[in-house]
Design a protein around this motif. Sequence first.
Motif, short mmCIF file in Angstrom:
data_model
loop_
_atom_site.label_atom_id
_atom_site.label_comp_id
_atom_site.label_asym_id
_atom_site.label_seq_id
_atom_site.Cartn_x
_atom_site.Cartn_y
_atom_site.Cartn_z
N UNK A 1 19.60 41.87 29.71
CA UNK A 1 19.14 41.34 27.05
C UNK A 1 17.36 41.90 27.01
N UNK A 2 16.94 41.60 28.41
CA UNK A 2 15.92 42.24 28.12
C UNK A 2 15.10 43.64 29.07
N UNK A 3 16.13 44.03 29.86
CA UNK A 3 16.35 45.12 30.29
C UNK A 3 16.68 46.25 29.48
N UNK A 4 17.59 45.56 28.27
CA UNK A 4 17.76 46.45 27.20
C UNK A 4 17.05 46.46 26.38
N UNK A 5 16.50 45.84 26.03
CA UNK A 5 15.30 45.68 24.75
C UNK A 5 13.90 46.95 25.63
N UNK A 6 13.95 46.47 26.19
CA UNK A 6 12.66 46.37 26.33
C UNK A 6 12.95 48.78 26.81
N UNK A 7 13.92 48.77 27.03
CA UNK A 7 13.85 50.31 27.57
C UNK A 7 14.39 51.38 26.40
N UNK A 8 15.09 50.27 25.15
CA UNK A 8 15.93 50.61 24.12
C UNK A 8 14.74 50.91 22.47
N UNK A 9 13.92 49.92 22.85
CA UNK A 9 13.32 49.18 21.33
C UNK A 9 12.03 50.33 20.51
N UNK A 10 12.24 51.40 21.14
CA UNK A 10 11.55 52.55 20.53
C UNK A 10 12.20 53.50 20.06
N UNK A 11 12.94 53.95 20.72
CA UNK A 11 14.48 54.62 20.01
C UNK A 11 14.81 53.93 18.50
N UNK A 12 15.15 52.78 19.01
CA UNK A 12 15.79 51.69 17.86
C UNK A 12 14.85 51.47 16.69
N UNK A 13 12.94 51.66 16.83
CA UNK A 13 12.70 51.91 15.51
C UNK A 13 12.23 53.23 14.89
N UNK A 14 13.13 54.18 15.24
CA UNK A 14 13.04 55.77 14.84
C UNK A 14 14.12 55.70 14.21
N UNK A 15 15.62 55.02 14.76
CA UNK A 15 16.52 54.60 14.12
C UNK A 15 16.55 54.23 12.88
N UNK A 16 16.07 53.14 12.58
CA UNK A 16 15.94 52.30 11.81
C UNK A 16 15.00 53.16 10.33
#
Length: 301
Positions: free
Chosen positions: A26-41
């Motif tokens: 979960x930690x590895x996934x969150x750190x790597x994906x959050x910037x693009x998740x912000x763009x998606x939202x």
Amino acid sequence: MSNFIKWTYENRLQISIDLAAGSVSGIANCISSHPLDTVKVRMQMSNDGVLSTFKNILKNEGTYGFYKGMSFPILSIPITNAIVFSVYEFWKSFFIGNSNKQLTYFQTAFCGSIAGSSAAFFSCPIELTKCKLQMQSNEKIYKNPIDCIKQIYKKEGFKSLFRGMYVTQQREILGYSAQFAMYELIKDFLCNLSQKSEPSTFNLLISGGLAGVSCWTIGYPQDTIKTILQCQKPTDQGNYKVKFYDGGFLDCLRKKIISEGLGSIWKGYSVCILRSFYANAIGFYAYELARENITLYYSIY
């Protein structure tokens, strides 16, 4: 009696291993994906494209803008992921026990769906808080995740923290059933192709990446509607008819398609797929690696 004690100890040990490995994932996934998740939202809530959304965030908010709302997920997503993997592994053992049998892909999907449904109760309020913070640009309504929760609770009541639960359940059940089934399918296919009994690092990364793509592809329309329902302001909440069984999902979906077309529910999909591939590749590999090393540690000590 001794067999029962041994069985419960072994199973408690396995659950603790799955919880720990899931947290690392979960930690590895969150750190790597959050910037693009912000763009998606941001894309889901606007008519901007990928580049314009990226440029606007960078220009108006700086690099920090891509990490808005990350503090709460980085603390809570490890718990959610730990629940997903431990529930998944528990139901796997329900079907096969302690044998070396392999689940059918249908059974794997079933285990994934239960894991997803369990995770939705935790991920819904987490996603609500994350999306609210991600949508803040120049106007700062919420100071931090705790302040966001307090304000929602004070102004709208406790049940508002679970706004979008119905559609979150849809997304998680469909997504995780596809994710785990695809992960096992691709992993088996690559092992057969290479004629090796154990998956290589490359195998795990590709399997995890494609599993993430399948997860988000089948659940993306639901994710778009979830974002709209969760990000709407209290003054806008009468825009969608909220029935007791769908939380406004069907009315929101209908109005979105009528007003903006079918393609509107796929806004931000390209960014999401890119993010889901590398983030889930990292997440699954981190899980397998952590699980192997934690199991080895317990076997030694």
